[in-house]
Design a protein around this motif. Sequence first.
Motif, PDB file in Angstrom:
ATOM      1  N   ARG A 133     -54.618  28.746  54.141  1.00 53.01           N
ATOM      2  CA  ARG A 133     -54.938  27.830  53.051  1.00 53.01           C
ATOM      3  C   ARG A 133     -53.939  27.924  51.902  1.00 53.01           C
ATOM      4  NH1 ARG A 133     -59.865  29.317  52.407  1.00 53.01           N
ATOM      5  NH2 ARG A 133     -60.572  28.052  54.159  1.00 53.01           N
ATOM      6  N   PRO A 134     -53.527  29.149  51.473  1.00 46.61           N
ATOM      7  CA  PRO A 134     -52.473  29.202  50.444  1.00 46.61           C
ATOM      8  C   PRO A 134     -51.151  28.610  50.911  1.00 46.61           C
ATOM      9  CG  PRO A 134     -53.634  31.305  50.600  1.00 46.61           C
ATOM     10  CD  PRO A 134     -54.077  30.487  51.765  1.00 46.61           C
ATOM     11  N   LEU A 193     -44.748  25.938  42.285  1.00 55.84           N
ATOM     12  CA  LEU A 193     -45.700  26.037  43.383  1.00 55.84           C
ATOM     13  C   LEU A 193     -46.917  26.833  42.934  1.00 55.84           C
ATOM     14  CD1 LEU A 193     -43.224  26.861  46.296  1.00 55.84           C
ATOM     15  CD2 LEU A 193     -44.245  24.653  45.749  1.00 55.84           C
ATOM     16  N   PRO A 194     -48.101  26.509  43.474  1.00 56.66           N
ATOM     17  CA  PRO A 194     -49.291  27.290  43.113  1.00 56.66           C
ATOM     18  C   PRO A 194     -49.187  28.711  43.639  1.00 56.66           C
ATOM     19  CG  PRO A 194     -49.785  25.762  44.906  1.00 56.66           C
ATOM     20  CD  PRO A 194     -48.404  25.416  44.426  1.00 56.66           C
ATOM     21  N   GLU A 215     -45.031  17.621  46.406  1.00 58.36           N
ATOM     22  CA  GLU A 215     -45.100  16.972  45.105  1.00 58.36           C
ATOM     23  C   GLU A 215     -43.819  17.179  44.314  1.00 58.36           C
ATOM     24  OE1 GLU A 215     -48.497  18.528  43.187  1.00 58.36           O
ATOM     25  OE2 GLU A 215     -49.946  17.621  44.578  1.00 58.36           O
ATOM     26  N   PRO A 224     -51.193  32.019  44.711  1.00 58.82           N
ATOM     27  CA  PRO A 224     -52.542  32.505  45.025  1.00 58.82           C
ATOM     28  C   PRO A 224     -52.864  33.776  44.248  1.00 58.82           C
ATOM     29  CG  PRO A 224     -51.044  32.953  46.842  1.00 58.82           C
ATOM     30  CD  PRO A 224     -50.290  32.102  45.867  1.00 58.82           C
ATOM     31  N   GLU A 280     -50.832  26.081  52.965  1.00 57.51           N
ATOM     32  CA  GLU A 280     -50.991  24.635  52.852  1.00 57.51           C
ATOM     33  C   GLU A 280     -50.873  24.196  51.395  1.00 57.51           C
ATOM     34  OE1 GLU A 280     -51.672  20.655  53.675  1.00 57.51           O
ATOM     35  OE2 GLU A 280     -51.013  22.338  54.925  1.00 57.51           O
ATOM     36  N   ALA A 281     -51.406  25.022  50.480  1.00 58.38           N
ATOM     37  CA  ALA A 281     -51.258  24.695  49.056  1.00 58.38           C
ATOM     38  C   ALA A 281     -49.785  24.723  48.648  1.00 58.38           C
ATOM     39  CB  ALA A 281     -52.075  25.677  48.203  1.00 58.38           C
ATOM     40  N   LEU A 282     -49.044  25.697  49.173  1.00 56.67           N
ATOM     41  CA  LEU A 282     -47.608  25.740  48.888  1.00 56.67           C
ATOM     42  C   LEU A 282     -46.914  24.504  49.447  1.00 56.67           C
ATOM     43  CD1 LEU A 282     -46.714  29.486  49.625  1.00 56.67           C
ATOM     44  CD2 LEU A 282     -46.987  28.394  47.413  1.00 56.67           C
ATOM     45  N   ARG A 283     -47.307  24.077  50.646  1.00 59.19           N
ATOM     46  CA  ARG A 283     -46.681  22.889  51.236  1.00 59.19           C
ATOM     47  C   ARG A 283     -46.948  21.653  50.398  1.00 59.19           C
ATOM     48  NH1 ARG A 283     -47.605  18.525  53.715  1.00 59.19           N
ATOM     49  NH2 ARG A 283     -49.854  18.811  53.482  1.00 59.19           N
ATOM     50  N   ARG A 284     -48.206  21.485  49.962  1.00 59.81           N
ATOM     51  CA  ARG A 284     -48.526  20.326  49.127  1.00 59.81           C
ATOM     52  C   ARG A 284     -47.773  20.380  47.802  1.00 59.81           C
ATOM     53  NH1 ARG A 284     -53.924  21.394  50.856  1.00 59.81           N
ATOM     54  NH2 ARG A 284     -54.308  22.359  48.828  1.00 59.81           N
ATOM     55  N   GLY A 285     -47.687  21.576  47.242  1.00 56.99           N
ATOM     56  CA  GLY A 285     -46.933  21.703  45.997  1.00 56.99           C
ATOM     57  C   GLY A 285     -45.464  21.369  46.181  1.00 56.99           C
TER      58      GLY A 285
END
Length: 455
Positions: free
Chosen positions: A173-174, A194-195, A184, A197, A176-181
């Motif tokens: 999940r982190p 990047l977010p 963007e 965790p 995937e958050a990095l990928r979305r960041g």
Amino acid sequence: MALGVVGLTIGLAVGGVVLLGALGFVLQRTVDTEAFRTADAVALLAAEDALPDPLPVAGGQVRVQVVDGQGRIRAASIDADRLVPMVRPERLNRDGRQRLEVPAERVGLVGPVRVVAVPAGTAADPLTVLVARSMADVRHSTHVVRTILLVAFPLLVAVLAGVAWRVVGATLRPVEALRRGAEEITGRAGAGRLPVPASADEIHRLAVTLNGMLGRLESARVRQRAFVSDAAHELRSPLTNIRTELEVAQRLADRTDWTAVTANLLADTDRLSRLVDDLLLLARLDETPAARGTGPVELGALLTEVAARYPSPPVRVTPPEGPLWTIGSVEELRRVLANLVDNAVRHAHGSVVLAAETTVAGSTVGPGVGAYHLVTVTDDGPGVAVADRERVFDRFTRLDDGRARDDGGAGLGLAIVRELVRRAGGSITLADAPEQRGLRVCLLLPASPAEDGQR
């Protein structure tokens, strides 16, 4: 994820097959061991000619017979056949112990029957003890285990797949958050991050490292934009002058002093050429990694060579006591000294002094303590304010006072000097000139390890 579940399924299936095989083998060896124990006890009675009738056995799933060489039954357990031997005489080996499989109906037991044969008696009267044991319990046990595995296996795979899905999903999940960041960031202008965790694990460290990289890239992008903007501004000035000269000359062709126009155009062209050369040099220094030079350079001779470009004073050299060797590119070091002397001569009121000496400076240049050569360029000009002594090394920097107003320059000379000095492993600083009004440029260069040999 699917590949992991498939691998887990295959592993569990192989484990189940191995478990069933091992269970069947162990149970069969247990049956054989008990049968051989019974056969050995009966063989001992036969050797002592003390066979009881009927033969004592434990349990209702065991049959015992003692047969002679002609296949006649000498003794039997209470449930064993007294007329037909359990094993045909031709299958028996009178000299060794045997394990045999016989049909259940021949023995009168349920399920597959295991028979062991043990030689007994004497040489004159050879006997064979036959002990039959039903394998129904073994088959039942393996069947129960197989049924349990067939029922539990799909459930176990489903449970493990669900657990793996949750665990892997929580772990990724982190990511995937990095990928979305990252998606963007690539889709918008300006700085992005990047977010990170909250867990202090590898993903956290990766996010911190990537944010650091993004920060460095953003800084480089800002510097590049500023560099391009400043370069375009500096290039516009000589090009505008050239265009203006040509347009005026074109309109006033009959009254144009072409000699003066040519001189002005050549001056602007020289300025433009110097600016382009400086920009190309800075671009090359940014792209190529910093590396120590290619050979030894004697600083005293280099100072004398640079000072010789100014045949008339005010440039003079204070020679060192002996040869001072450093490792570097002689062309780059010559460019450094030439830029510094040009600056000093342009702003000096009377004299410029070049000097070199050996010093020890570890904290000034780097973490290690070692020998360095100090090269100074001193002039008696207006000097530079302390607050501006670091800023003058920035690209396209001009100060408001007359000292930094480069006649035709673009404020790149000291920036080039700093980059070349860093490539040589040294440092450069500005200080007040001692005992006079002016500026002293202090250049520290590492001493060459081969200096002793040169001396």
